[in-house]
Scaffold this motif. Structure first.
Motif, mmCIF file in Angstrom:
data_model
loop_
_atom_site.group_PDB
_atom_site.id
_atom_site.type_symbol
_atom_site.label_atom_id
_atom_site.label_comp_id
_atom_site.label_asym_id
_atom_site.label_seq_id
_atom_site.Cartn_x
_atom_site.Cartn_y
_atom_site.Cartn_z
ATOM 1 N N PRO A 101 10.691 32.807 -17.169
ATOM 2 C CA PRO A 101 9.661 33.716 -16.658
ATOM 3 C C PRO A 101 8.325 33.028 -16.391
ATOM 4 O O PRO A 101 7.440 33.607 -15.769
ATOM 5 C CB PRO A 101 9.525 34.755 -17.775
ATOM 6 C CG PRO A 101 9.909 34.016 -19.013
ATOM 7 C CD PRO A 101 10.978 33.046 -18.601
ATOM 8 N N GLU A 102 8.176 31.803 -16.870
ATOM 9 C CA GLU A 102 6.908 31.076 -16.734
ATOM 10 C C GLU A 102 7.036 29.946 -15.710
ATOM 11 O O GLU A 102 8.081 29.302 -15.598
ATOM 12 C CB GLU A 102 6.489 30.471 -18.082
ATOM 13 C CG GLU A 102 6.386 31.477 -19.227
ATOM 14 C CD GLU A 102 5.270 32.475 -19.005
ATOM 15 O OE1 GLU A 102 4.285 32.110 -18.315
ATOM 16 O OE2 GLU A 102 5.377 33.595 -19.517
ATOM 17 N N ARG A 103 5.967 29.718 -14.996
ATOM 18 C CA ARG A 103 5.944 28.580 -14.075
ATOM 19 C C ARG A 103 5.943 27.274 -14.861
ATOM 20 O O ARG A 103 5.263 27.150 -15.875
ATOM 21 C CB ARG A 103 4.704 28.625 -13.192
ATOM 22 C CG ARG A 103 4.666 29.784 -12.229
ATOM 23 C CD ARG A 103 3.459 29.687 -11.310
ATOM 24 N NE ARG A 103 3.271 30.910 -10.538
ATOM 25 C CZ ARG A 103 2.275 31.108 -9.688
ATOM 26 N NH1 ARG A 103 1.354 30.159 -9.518
ATOM 27 N NH2 ARG A 103 2.183 32.251 -9.028
ATOM 28 N N ALA A 104 6.693 26.313 -14.366
ATOM 29 C CA ALA A 104 6.719 24.997 -14.997
ATOM 30 C C ALA A 104 5.450 24.231 -14.619
ATOM 31 O O ALA A 104 4.775 24.541 -13.624
ATOM 32 C CB ALA A 104 7.951 24.232 -14.550
ATOM 33 N N LEU A 105 5.118 23.224 -15.404
ATOM 34 C CA LEU A 105 3.955 22.393 -15.083
ATOM 35 C C LEU A 105 4.179 21.618 -13.793
ATOM 36 O O LEU A 105 3.260 21.432 -12.999
ATOM 37 C CB LEU A 105 3.682 21.424 -16.241
ATOM 38 C CG LEU A 105 3.215 22.058 -17.556
ATOM 39 C CD1 LEU A 105 3.044 20.983 -18.626
ATOM 40 C CD2 LEU A 105 1.900 22.824 -17.343
ATOM 41 N N ASP A 106 5.418 21.169 -13.588
ATOM 42 C CA ASP A 106 5.748 20.419 -12.376
ATOM 43 C C ASP A 106 6.388 21.341 -11.351
ATOM 44 O O ASP A 106 7.318 22.089 -11.659
ATOM 45 C CB ASP A 106 6.717 19.278 -12.708
ATOM 46 C CG ASP A 106 6.099 18.254 -13.647
ATOM 47 O OD1 ASP A 106 4.883 18.004 -13.523
ATOM 48 O OD2 ASP A 106 6.830 17.722 -14.506
ATOM 49 N N LYS A 107 5.913 21.280 -10.133
ATOM 50 C CA LYS A 107 6.468 22.095 -9.062
ATOM 51 C C LYS A 107 7.876 21.590 -8.724
ATOM 52 O O LYS A 107 8.144 20.389 -8.780
ATOM 53 C CB LYS A 107 5.557 22.045 -7.835
ATOM 54 C CG LYS A 107 4.143 22.539 -8.134
ATOM 55 C CD LYS A 107 3.262 22.441 -6.910
ATOM 56 C CE LYS A 107 1.797 22.698 -7.245
ATOM 57 N NZ LYS A 107 1.567 23.985 -7.865
ATOM 58 N N LEU A 108 8.743 22.509 -8.367
ATOM 59 C CA LEU A 108 10.148 22.185 -8.104
ATOM 60 C C LEU A 108 10.446 22.281 -6.617
ATOM 61 O O LEU A 108 10.107 23.276 -5.969
ATOM 62 C CB LEU A 108 11.064 23.144 -8.881
ATOM 63 C CG LEU A 108 12.574 22.988 -8.643
ATOM 64 C CD1 LEU A 108 13.078 21.643 -9.138
ATOM 65 C CD2 LEU A 108 13.328 24.132 -9.306
ATOM 66 N N VAL A 109 11.092 21.242 -6.083
ATOM 67 C CA VAL A 109 11.535 21.233 -4.689
ATOM 68 C C VAL A 109 13.043 21.021 -4.678
ATOM 69 O O VAL A 109 13.534 20.034 -5.221
ATOM 70 C CB VAL A 109 10.838 20.124 -3.876
ATOM 71 C CG1 VAL A 109 11.413 20.059 -2.458
ATOM 72 C CG2 VAL A 109 9.326 20.371 -3.837
ATOM 73 N N VAL A 110 13.774 21.954 -4.067
ATOM 74 C CA VAL A 110 15.231 21.862 -3.980
ATOM 75 C C VAL A 110 15.618 21.685 -2.519
ATOM 76 O O VAL A 110 15.372 22.566 -1.683
ATOM 77 C CB VAL A 110 15.917 23.120 -4.550
ATOM 78 C CG1 VAL A 110 17.437 22.977 -4.466
ATOM 79 C CG2 VAL A 110 15.482 23.358 -5.985
ATOM 80 N N ASP A 111 16.206 20.551 -2.225
ATOM 81 C CA ASP A 111 16.638 20.238 -0.855
ATOM 82 C C ASP A 111 18.087 20.690 -0.683
ATOM 83 O O ASP A 111 19.005 20.104 -1.259
ATOM 84 C CB ASP A 111 16.511 18.736 -0.609
ATOM 85 C CG ASP A 111 16.811 18.340 0.832
ATOM 86 O OD1 ASP A 111 17.257 19.203 1.616
ATOM 87 O OD2 ASP A 111 16.613 17.153 1.173
ATOM 88 N N THR A 112 18.304 21.739 0.099
ATOM 89 C CA THR A 112 19.659 22.237 0.331
ATOM 90 C C THR A 112 20.344 21.527 1.498
ATOM 91 O O THR A 112 21.512 21.774 1.767
ATOM 92 C CB THR A 112 19.643 23.747 0.603
ATOM 93 O OG1 THR A 112 18.733 24.025 1.668
ATOM 94 C CG2 THR A 112 19.218 24.512 -0.643
ATOM 95 N N GLY A 113 19.612 20.663 2.188
ATOM 96 C CA GLY A 113 20.207 19.827 3.209
ATOM 97 C C GLY A 113 20.599 20.570 4.484
ATOM 98 O O GLY A 113 20.282 21.744 4.680
#
Length: 333
Positions: free
Chosen positions: A312-324
């Motif tokens: 439920p909380e935002r992580a300190l590091d932003k997440l990028v998911v490359d689905t290609g």
């Protein structure tokens, strides 16, 4: 006699349990005996009780709403994303609240303001092009945020999608490797569709690295459509009949270009190669299946929800998911 709306208290009294137990059954939170759950569900059905989701979310951090902002539902790209969102939510108690922005950042801002008033658990939006006010609302809300379709900028929280610049670059390299040398481009409104512009920039970079440029380009001043693709390709070829490959901003435009070639007697691939983007079914049922790039739209929606619900909380590091993406060779280039 005035009808009294059934409340949580009425349900608890009829089921012989506490109000907290009723709340946990409604929210599907915590261990609850099957017999207890059955009594609560029966009481809810008997009374016709409708839980007030907004009030519940204001009283706790347990909102079951996911706000979803999509630019269009008439463009087949986004219903496929929505199918992925629904698939990921199917086994949960969360429900989406959907708003359609019509590619308008100001309309997105207005809808977002309404959605946030319901205190959703998360917001799903499309791309990185937000008004300053929208970005402030998303930053200040601290709810989980997933920005879909694009990973070419830094997200607020989570980005799920593909690099459109890289996809355009890959198209250029693919066509160069197949021997095409005289390139044209047919597009639509870049203001409303920044991702189409990024694919164009990637294509231009691929050509430049081998000493080539686009010999000509023609953009339609409006949204993409089959008719716009047909008419815009006709204008381009009237000026530059010697082109041997035309890259389109998307499959809608490319399918229109294919129909122009049929009417004009232009042999597709032998005389003029056509290349699209999105991998839509309509392009694959042409007499010659369209050469294109397929984006993983269902997967984008599904992964976005899965990542949002991990915490439920935002992580300190932003997440990028490359689905290609996949190059679909087809038969038009």
């Amino acid at each position: 006699m005035q009808y009294e709306m059934p409340t949580l208290t009425h349900v608890a009294r009829l089921a012989g349990v506490s109000e907290n137990t009723v709340s946990r059954v409604i929210r599907n939170k915590g261990p609850i005996a099957d017999a207890t759950r059955d009594r609560v569900v029966l009481a809810i059905e008997k009374l016709g009780y409708v839980p007030n989701r907004a009030a519940g979310s204001l009283a706790s951090s347990g909102s079951l709403l996911i706000g979803v902002l999509l630019p269009s539902l008439s463009n087949i790209v986004y219903p496929e994303v929505l199918q992925g969102i629904y698939a990921a939510l199917a086994a949960t108690s969360y429900q989406p609240m959907i708003g359609v922005t019509d590619y308008d950042p100001v309309k997105e801002q207005s809808i977002l303001s309404s959605l946030l008033a319901w205190q959703p658990a998360a917001i799903i939006t499309t791309g990185f092009d937000h008004t300053d006010a929208t970005r402030r609302m998303l930053d200040n809300s601290r709810v989980r945020v997933a920005e879909l379709m694009d990973i070419d900028a830094e997200p607020i929280d989570i980005a799920v999608g593909l690099s459109h610049h890289q996809a355009g670059y890959a198209v250029g390299r693919h066509l160069i490797a197949r021997g095409y040398r005289r390139f044209g481009y047919v597009g639509h409104d870049w203001i409303a569709d920044r991702r189409a512009r990024m694919r164009y920039d990637g294509l231009v970079q691929a050509l430049a690295e081998t000493g080539m440029t686009l010999e000509g380009e023609q953009c339609f001043d409006g949204p993409s459509s089959t008719m716009a693709g047909r008419d815009t390709l006709a204008i381009l070829l009237e000026r530059l009949p010697g082109l041997d490959a035309v890259v389109f901003s998307n499959d809608d435009m490319a399918v229109g270009g294919f129909f122009h070639c049929l009417v004009a007697g232009i042999a597709v691939r032998e005389r003029l190669a056509l290349f699209g983007f999105n991998g839509l079914d309509i392009g694959q049922v042409l007499p010659l299946p369209l050469s294109t790039v397929r984006s993983n739209r269902f997967l984008i929606g599904k992964i976005a929800v899965e990542k949002l619900l991990e915490s439920p909380e935002r992580a300190l590091d932003k997440l990028v998911v490359d689905t290609g993406y996949d190059i679909v060779e087809g038969a038009t280039a």
